[in-house]
Motif scaffolding. Structure first.
Motif, PDB file in Angstrom:
ATOM      1  N   LEU A  32      29.392  40.236  37.786  1.00 51.14           N
ATOM      2  CA  LEU A  32      28.471  40.962  38.651  1.00 51.14           C
ATOM      3  C   LEU A  32      27.061  40.453  38.392  1.00 51.14           C
ATOM      4  O   LEU A  32      26.602  40.414  37.252  1.00 51.14           O
ATOM      5  CB  LEU A  32      28.541  42.464  38.356  1.00 51.14           C
ATOM      6  N   ASP A  33      26.393  40.040  39.458  1.00 53.44           N
ATOM      7  CA  ASP A  33      24.998  39.605  39.388  1.00 53.44           C
ATOM      8  C   ASP A  33      24.198  40.549  40.275  1.00 53.44           C
ATOM      9  O   ASP A  33      24.149  40.379  41.492  1.00 53.44           O
ATOM     10  CB  ASP A  33      24.880  38.148  39.865  1.00 53.44           C
ATOM     11  N   THR A  34      23.595  41.549  39.671  1.00 53.81           N
ATOM     12  CA  THR A  34      22.891  42.561  40.455  1.00 53.81           C
ATOM     13  C   THR A  34      21.621  42.034  41.101  1.00 53.81           C
ATOM     14  O   THR A  34      21.247  42.486  42.176  1.00 53.81           O
ATOM     15  CB  THR A  34      22.538  43.783  39.578  1.00 53.81           C
ATOM     16  N   SER A  35      20.952  41.081  40.464  1.00 54.53           N
ATOM     17  CA  SER A  35      19.710  40.560  41.044  1.00 54.53           C
ATOM     18  C   SER A  35      19.969  39.757  42.314  1.00 54.53           C
ATOM     19  O   SER A  35      19.167  39.757  43.235  1.00 54.53           O
ATOM     20  CB  SER A  35      18.957  39.709  40.025  1.00 54.53           C
ATOM     21  N   ILE A  88      28.046  48.981  44.324  1.00 55.48           N
ATOM     22  CA  ILE A  88      29.470  49.272  44.147  1.00 55.48           C
ATOM     23  C   ILE A  88      29.595  50.786  44.188  1.00 55.48           C
ATOM     24  O   ILE A  88      29.105  51.493  43.309  1.00 55.48           O
ATOM     25  CB  ILE A  88      30.005  48.736  42.802  1.00 55.48           C
ATOM     26  N   GLU A  89      30.230  51.298  45.237  1.00 54.63           N
ATOM     27  CA  GLU A  89      30.378  52.744  45.387  1.00 54.63           C
ATOM     28  C   GLU A  89      31.428  53.279  44.409  1.00 54.63           C
ATOM     29  O   GLU A  89      31.219  54.291  43.762  1.00 54.63           O
ATOM     30  CB  GLU A  89      30.772  53.104  46.826  1.00 54.63           C
ATOM     31  N   SER A  90      32.565  52.603  44.341  1.00 63.77           N
ATOM     32  CA  SER A  90      33.636  52.997  43.428  1.00 63.77           C
ATOM     33  C   SER A  90      34.612  51.841  43.297  1.00 63.77           C
ATOM     34  O   SER A  90      34.660  50.951  44.141  1.00 63.77           O
ATOM     35  CB  SER A  90      34.368  54.239  43.939  1.00 63.77           C
ATOM     36  N   PHE A  91      35.396  51.872  42.214  1.00 62.87           N
ATOM     37  CA  PHE A  91      36.432  50.859  42.053  1.00 62.87           C
ATOM     38  C   PHE A  91      37.465  51.318  41.035  1.00 62.87           C
ATOM     39  O   PHE A  91      37.190  52.153  40.178  1.00 62.87           O
ATOM     40  CB  PHE A  91      35.850  49.494  41.656  1.00 62.87           C
ATOM     41  N   ASN A  92      38.658  50.776  41.201  1.00 62.31           N
ATOM     42  CA  ASN A  92      39.730  50.951  40.242  1.00 62.31           C
ATOM     43  C   ASN A  92      40.642  49.735  40.360  1.00 62.31           C
ATOM     44  O   ASN A  92      40.266  48.748  40.990  1.00 62.31           O
ATOM     45  CB  ASN A  92      40.478  52.278  40.455  1.00 62.31           C
ATOM     46  N   LYS A  93      41.822  49.775  39.779  1.00 60.52           N
ATOM     47  CA  LYS A  93      42.714  48.608  39.784  1.00 60.52           C
ATOM     48  C   LYS A  93      43.321  48.312  41.149  1.00 60.52           C
ATOM     49  O   LYS A  93      43.892  47.253  41.353  1.00 60.52           O
ATOM     50  CB  LYS A  93      43.827  48.783  38.758  1.00 60.52           C
ATOM     51  N   GLU A  94      43.193  49.244  42.088  1.00 61.64           N
ATOM     52  CA  GLU A  94      43.796  49.058  43.408  1.00 61.64           C
ATOM     53  C   GLU A  94      42.805  48.860  44.538  1.00 61.64           C
ATOM     54  O   GLU A  94      43.175  48.365  45.598  1.00 61.64           O
ATOM     55  CB  GLU A  94      44.712  50.242  43.719  1.00 61.64           C
ATOM     56  N   GLU A  95      41.530  49.269  44.357  1.00 61.00           N
ATOM     57  CA  GLU A  95      40.559  49.076  45.426  1.00 61.00           C
ATOM     58  C   GLU A  95      39.119  49.107  44.924  1.00 61.00           C
ATOM     59  O   GLU A  95      38.802  49.781  43.950  1.00 61.00           O
ATOM     60  CB  GLU A  95      40.754  50.081  46.560  1.00 61.00           C
ATOM     61  N   GLY A 152      22.961  40.093  44.104  1.00 59.39           N
ATOM     62  CA  GLY A 152      23.931  40.789  44.948  1.00 59.39           C
ATOM     63  C   GLY A 152      25.268  40.080  45.011  1.00 59.39           C
ATOM     64  O   GLY A 152      25.991  40.186  45.999  1.00 59.39           O
ATOM     65  N   ASN A 153      25.631  39.363  43.930  1.00 54.87           N
ATOM     66  CA  ASN A 153      26.892  38.625  43.895  1.00 54.87           C
ATOM     67  C   ASN A 153      27.931  39.384  43.081  1.00 54.87           C
ATOM     68  O   ASN A 153      27.606  39.989  42.060  1.00 54.87           O
ATOM     69  CB  ASN A 153      26.682  37.244  43.256  1.00 54.87           C
ATOM     70  N   ILE A 154      29.170  39.323  43.537  1.00 48.97           N
ATOM     71  CA  ILE A 154      30.258  39.981  42.831  1.00 48.97           C
ATOM     72  C   ILE A 154      31.491  39.079  42.869  1.00 48.97           C
ATOM     73  O   ILE A 154      31.719  38.380  43.855  1.00 48.97           O
ATOM     74  CB  ILE A 154      30.563  41.374  43.448  1.00 48.97           C
ATOM     75  N   TYR A 155      32.243  39.089  41.785  1.00 48.77           N
ATOM     76  CA  TYR A 155      33.489  38.337  41.685  1.00 48.77           C
ATOM     77  C   TYR A 155      34.578  39.315  41.265  1.00 48.77           C
ATOM     78  O   TYR A 155      34.439  39.994  40.240  1.00 48.77           O
ATOM     79  CB  TYR A 155      33.381  37.222  40.642  1.00 48.77           C
ATOM     80  N   ILE A 156      35.640  39.390  42.047  1.00 49.52           N
ATOM     81  CA  ILE A 156      36.749  40.291  41.760  1.00 49.52           C
ATOM     82  C   ILE A 156      38.006  39.446  41.589  1.00 49.52           C
ATOM     83  O   ILE A 156      38.280  38.574  42.417  1.00 49.52           O
ATOM     84  CB  ILE A 156      36.949  41.307  42.909  1.00 49.52           C
ATOM     85  N   LYS A 157      38.766  39.732  40.531  1.00 51.01           N
ATOM     86  CA  LYS A 157      40.022  39.024  40.289  1.00 51.01           C
ATOM     87  C   LYS A 157      41.193  39.992  40.409  1.00 51.01           C
ATOM     88  O   LYS A 157      41.053  41.182  40.163  1.00 51.01           O
ATOM     89  CB  LYS A 157      40.030  38.397  38.891  1.00 51.01           C
ATOM     90  N   GLY A 158      42.340  39.463  40.779  1.00 53.05           N
ATOM     91  CA  GLY A 158      43.564  40.237  40.950  1.00 53.05           C
ATOM     92  C   GLY A 158      44.275  39.731  42.189  1.00 53.05           C
ATOM     93  O   GLY A 158      43.934  38.684  42.738  1.00 53.05           O
ATOM     94  N   LYS A 159      45.273  40.456  42.637  1.00 54.99           N
ATOM     95  CA  LYS A 159      45.968  40.092  43.870  1.00 54.99           C
ATOM     96  C   LYS A 159      45.281  40.818  45.025  1.00 54.99           C
ATOM     97  O   LYS A 159      45.340  42.033  45.127  1.00 54.99           O
ATOM     98  CB  LYS A 159      47.441  40.489  43.812  1.00 54.99           C
ATOM     99  N   ILE A 160      44.622  40.062  45.901  1.00 56.45           N
ATOM    100  CA  ILE A 160      43.885  40.627  47.030  1.00 56.45           C
ATOM    101  C   ILE A 160      44.832  40.810  48.206  1.00 56.45           C
ATOM    102  O   ILE A 160      45.456  39.857  48.669  1.00 56.45           O
ATOM    103  CB  ILE A 160      42.719  39.705  47.465  1.00 56.45           C
TER     104      ILE A 160
END
Length: 95
Positions: free
Chosen positions: A59-62, A30-37, A64-72
């Motif tokens: 986040l499952d680092t071992s 994950i390079e960067s993140f905030n509430k918009e991207e 490489g899984n990620i789950y993001i919630k919000g309005k995509i």
């Protein structure tokens, strides 16, 4: 060396559910993140996920899984071999 593990690491899948949850695998960093991207590095290049009220749900680092919630709103891929475009994207994100 376990060949099945190598294949799994090179796999990249995206599942978007009702534009409210996105599940991805094959995420390296994950390079960067905030509430918009979210700006992610995957085995298939860089990914920019844009939306509203985004949050890291799991986040499952071992694996490489990620789950993001919000309005995509969008998912955009950038190829790693196009270094010039990648550098300009990164410089634009951090201005």
């Amino acid at each position: 060396m376990d060949k099945s593990r190598d294949i799994q690491v090179l796999t990249h899948n995206v599942q978007l559910i009702d534009r409210k949850t996105i599940q991805m695998n094959g995420i390296k960093k994950i390079e960067s993140f905030n509430k918009e991207e979210f700006f992610l590095q995957s085995v298939m290049g860089y990914i920019l996920v844009k939306g509203e009220e985004l949050e890291l749900a799991k986040l499952d680092t071992s694996g490489g899984n990620i789950y993001i919630k919000g309005k995509i709103d969008s998912i955009t891929y950038f190829d790693e071999d196009k270094k010039k475009n990648k550098e300009s994207l990164i410089s634009r994100l951090f201005k």
